[in-house]
Design a protein around this motif. Sequence first.
Motif, PDB file in Angstrom:
ATOM      1  N   ASP A  81       0.860  -1.189   0.000  1.00  0.00           N
ATOM      2  CA  ASP A  81       0.000   0.000   0.000  1.00  0.00           C
ATOM      3  C   ASP A  81       0.892   1.234   0.000  1.00  0.00           C
ATOM      4  O   ASP A  81       1.766   1.381   0.877  1.00  0.00           O
ATOM      5  N   PRO A  82       0.736   2.149  -0.942  1.00  0.00           N
ATOM      6  CA  PRO A  82       1.645   3.311  -0.998  1.00  0.00           C
ATOM      7  C   PRO A  82       1.504   4.249   0.195  1.00  0.00           C
ATOM      8  O   PRO A  82       2.463   4.926   0.570  1.00  0.00           O
ATOM      9  N   ARG A  83       0.324   4.295   0.829  1.00  0.00           N
ATOM     10  CA  ARG A  83       0.138   5.264   1.906  1.00  0.00           C
ATOM     11  C   ARG A  83       0.994   4.956   3.130  1.00  0.00           C
ATOM     12  O   ARG A  83       1.689   5.858   3.642  1.00  0.00           O
ATOM     13  N   PRO A  84       1.018   3.733   3.664  1.00  0.00           N
ATOM     14  CA  PRO A  84       1.945   3.460   4.767  1.00  0.00           C
ATOM     15  C   PRO A  84       3.405   3.660   4.377  1.00  0.00           C
ATOM     16  O   PRO A  84       4.222   4.081   5.200  1.00  0.00           O
ATOM     17  N   LEU A  85       3.747   3.352   3.107  1.00  0.00           N
ATOM     18  CA  LEU A  85       5.125   3.554   2.666  1.00  0.00           C
ATOM     19  C   LEU A  85       5.526   5.026   2.751  1.00  0.00           C
ATOM     20  O   LEU A  85       6.600   5.382   3.244  1.00  0.00           O
ATOM     21  N   VAL A  86       4.641   5.885   2.271  1.00  0.00           N
ATOM     22  CA  VAL A  86       4.940   7.322   2.290  1.00  0.00           C
ATOM     23  C   VAL A  86       5.044   7.813   3.731  1.00  0.00           C
ATOM     24  O   VAL A  86       5.946   8.583   4.086  1.00  0.00           O
ATOM     25  N   LEU A  87       4.139   7.347   4.601  1.00  0.00           N
ATOM     26  CA  LEU A  87       4.158   7.772   5.996  1.00  0.00           C
ATOM     27  C   LEU A  87       5.442   7.336   6.689  1.00  0.00           C
ATOM     28  O   LEU A  87       6.072   8.118   7.423  1.00  0.00           O
ATOM     29  N   ALA A  88       5.875   6.087   6.471  1.00  0.00           N
ATOM     30  CA  ALA A  88       7.097   5.602   7.105  1.00  0.00           C
ATOM     31  C   ALA A  88       8.324   6.333   6.581  1.00  0.00           C
ATOM     32  O   ALA A  88       9.247   6.655   7.342  1.00  0.00           O
ATOM     33  N   ALA A  89       8.355   6.623   5.265  1.00  0.00           N
ATOM     34  CA  ALA A  89       9.491   7.365   4.704  1.00  0.00           C
ATOM     35  C   ALA A  89       9.539   8.784   5.256  1.00  0.00           C
ATOM     36  O   ALA A  89      10.618   9.322   5.544  1.00  0.00           O
ATOM     37  N   LEU A  90       8.378   9.429   5.440  1.00  0.00           N
ATOM     38  CA  LEU A  90       8.346  10.787   6.016  1.00  0.00           C
ATOM     39  C   LEU A  90       8.882  10.782   7.439  1.00  0.00           C
ATOM     40  O   LEU A  90       9.575  11.734   7.858  1.00  0.00           O
ATOM     41  N   ALA A  91       8.568   9.698   8.225  1.00  0.00           N
ATOM     42  CA  ALA A  91       9.081   9.632   9.590  1.00  0.00           C
ATOM     43  C   ALA A  91      10.600   9.590   9.590  1.00  0.00           C
ATOM     44  O   ALA A  91      11.260  10.270  10.414  1.00  0.00           O
ATOM     45  N   VAL A  92      11.208   8.834   8.669  1.00  0.00           N
ATOM     46  CA  VAL A  92      12.669   8.775   8.602  1.00  0.00           C
ATOM     47  C   VAL A  92      13.234  10.126   8.171  1.00  0.00           C
ATOM     48  O   VAL A  92      14.238  10.622   8.720  1.00  0.00           O
ATOM     49  N   LEU A  93      12.597  10.764   7.177  1.00  0.00           N
ATOM     50  CA  LEU A  93      13.095  12.055   6.687  1.00  0.00           C
ATOM     51  C   LEU A  93      12.998  13.131   7.761  1.00  0.00           C
ATOM     52  O   LEU A  93      13.891  13.996   7.875  1.00  0.00           O
ATOM     53  N   VAL A  94      11.936  13.104   8.574  1.00  0.00           N
ATOM     54  CA  VAL A  94      11.794  14.109   9.632  1.00  0.00           C
ATOM     55  C   VAL A  94      12.934  13.979  10.640  1.00  0.00           C
ATOM     56  O   VAL A  94      13.537  14.981  11.068  1.00  0.00           O
ATOM     57  N   THR A  95      13.258  12.716  11.045  1.00  0.00           N
ATOM     58  CA  THR A  95      14.368  12.548  11.998  1.00  0.00           C
ATOM     59  C   THR A  95      15.692  12.976  11.375  1.00  0.00           C
ATOM     60  O   THR A  95      16.583  13.490  12.074  1.00  0.00           O
ATOM     61  N   ALA A  96      15.838  12.776  10.045  1.00  0.00           N
ATOM     62  CA  ALA A  96      17.075  13.212   9.389  1.00  0.00           C
ATOM     63  C   ALA A  96      17.183  14.730   9.393  1.00  0.00           C
ATOM     64  O   ALA A  96      18.267  15.284   9.646  1.00  0.00           O
ATOM     65  N   PHE A  97      16.055  15.415   9.129  1.00  0.00           N
ATOM     66  CA  PHE A  97      16.088  16.883   9.134  1.00  0.00           C
ATOM     67  C   PHE A  97      16.283  17.442  10.539  1.00  0.00           C
ATOM     68  O   PHE A  97      16.817  18.539  10.724  1.00  0.00           O
ATOM     69  N   LEU A  98      15.871  16.660  11.579  1.00  0.00           N
ATOM     70  CA  LEU A  98      16.050  17.108  12.959  1.00  0.00           C
ATOM     71  C   LEU A  98      17.454  16.871  13.476  1.00  0.00           C
ATOM     72  O   LEU A  98      17.791  17.310  14.579  1.00  0.00           O
ATOM     73  N   GLY A  99      18.300  16.207  12.721  1.00  0.00           N
ATOM     74  CA  GLY A  99      19.685  16.042  13.134  1.00  0.00           C
ATOM     75  C   GLY A  99      20.227  14.638  12.962  1.00  0.00           C
ATOM     76  O   GLY A  99      21.444  14.447  12.938  1.00  0.00           O
ATOM     77  N   ALA A 100      19.383  13.620  12.856  1.00  0.00           N
ATOM     78  CA  ALA A 100      19.848  12.244  12.692  1.00  0.00           C
ATOM     79  C   ALA A 100      19.965  11.937  11.208  1.00  0.00           C
ATOM     80  O   ALA A 100      19.260  11.079  10.654  1.00  0.00           O
ATOM     81  N   ASP A 101      20.881  12.669  10.536  1.00  0.00           N
ATOM     82  CA  ASP A 101      20.998  12.517   9.089  1.00  0.00           C
ATOM     83  C   ASP A 101      21.524  11.145   8.685  1.00  0.00           C
ATOM     84  O   ASP A 101      21.418  10.745   7.524  1.00  0.00           O
ATOM     85  N   TRP A 102      22.085  10.399   9.636  1.00  0.00           N
ATOM     86  CA  TRP A 102      22.566   9.042   9.325  1.00  0.00           C
ATOM     87  C   TRP A 102      21.419   8.075   9.032  1.00  0.00           C
ATOM     88  O   TRP A 102      21.634   7.001   8.455  1.00  0.00           O
ATOM     89  N   ALA A 103      20.191   8.413   9.447  1.00  0.00           N
ATOM     90  CA  ALA A 103      19.072   7.477   9.342  1.00  0.00           C
ATOM     91  C   ALA A 103      18.703   7.170   7.896  1.00  0.00           C
ATOM     92  O   ALA A 103      18.113   6.119   7.613  1.00  0.00           O
ATOM     93  N   VAL A 104      19.028   8.105   6.968  1.00  0.00           N
ATOM     94  CA  VAL A 104      18.613   7.864   5.580  1.00  0.00           C
ATOM     95  C   VAL A 104      19.423   6.750   4.945  1.00  0.00           C
ATOM     96  O   VAL A 104      18.966   6.123   3.981  1.00  0.00           O
ATOM     97  N   HIS A 105      20.622   6.445   5.467  1.00  0.00           N
ATOM     98  CA  HIS A 105      21.452   5.410   4.849  1.00  0.00           C
ATOM     99  C   HIS A 105      20.895   3.999   5.101  1.00  0.00           C
ATOM    100  O   HIS A 105      20.730   3.234   4.141  1.00  0.00           O
ATOM    101  N   PRO A 106      20.607   3.604   6.357  1.00  0.00           N
ATOM    102  CA  PRO A 106      19.974   2.284   6.503  1.00  0.00           C
ATOM    103  C   PRO A 106      18.596   2.213   5.849  1.00  0.00           C
ATOM    104  O   PRO A 106      18.196   1.154   5.355  1.00  0.00           O
ATOM    105  N   ALA A 107      17.872   3.348   5.827  1.00  0.00           N
ATOM    106  CA  ALA A 107      16.579   3.341   5.163  1.00  0.00           C
ATOM    107  C   ALA A 107      16.742   3.084   3.667  1.00  0.00           C
ATOM    108  O   ALA A 107      15.950   2.364   3.051  1.00  0.00           O
TER     109      ALA A 107
END
Length: 327
Positions: free
Chosen positions: A24-50
């Motif tokens: 389902d694309p909607r949960p995918l988009v929501l989960a990706a936004l959660a990772v991007l928000v933490t990256a913008f808040l300072g945990a930029d390393w999170a995008v690599h395992p994602a």
Amino acid sequence: MISLLAVFALAFYGRVLFSPLGRDPRPLVLAALAVLVTAFLGADWAVHPAAGMLLGYFGSEAFGPRWLGRWPALVAALVAGLAFMAAGASWLVFPLFIMAAVWFFTSALPALTRDGPRGTVPEALGGGFLGRTALPGDTGAETLPHLGGDERERVEAGASSRRRERHEARREARRERRRQDEETAAPPPAPAEPPDPLTAYLHDQRLPGEARAQLAALNLRTREALTYLQGMGQQSSEAAYLARAVREEYAPSAVQAYLRLPPTLAASRPIQDGKTGRDLLREQLDLLLDATQDILGRALRAGGDDLLTHQRFLEEKFGKKEGDLKL
């Protein structure tokens, strides 16, 4: 604190990717936004395992015919991958490019050109068949383009099952026709000979050992007598009748009468004149053995008489008298 949130966001992202929610694309988009928000808040390393998990998702979902029913989720995952690259995982472009090339030549191109229901593309990507034109009455060409991937697999599995059933039915019909032809051509089987009652008791463990030995002797002697009498052309004589009666009636009747006695008392409880059932059976079989021996004796005497008659004939015909020896 931000790193802890990033860990939870990655866990949520992985759960969505590798579960039925990943279709389902909607949960995918929501989960990706959660990772991007933490990256913008300072945990930029999170995008690599994602990004790494995203590669695994593409490898499991994009190859094979299933992508036709899951293309909206794959597009959402591709958009998430572009966002991860913009957020710092620029290395993702190279494996994504290689996977896209492999996917195009192994899954997309065959699906676009293959003739049949698997050659269908979603209407949002152009619709219809690119490999052929749908024929009138072609229900697969008219209905399958609107099915999802799981529904398509179920429909195709049902069609494959029906094809196997038809194939099995045709093969069974051929076997049945071949069997009928063989039964028609083959001669009728010869009637089975009735079982020999005397032979059936030779190995019956319910009988005493000496009784089985007597039955074995009766079997041999009656066979010998009948074979001899048949060879002499006397198969209808009284002797032959008595030999058959001993074999087929008298001996089996004695054994059956013994077997009707209680097994624990047949060899221990006297029945008459202090004799047990075992003793009586032995006496009856001895009488039958003597009768069979008499039959063989009479047959021997009859054969001996013939032999003596022939002997006298030869002596009269070719024998030399005493006067013939004198000169």
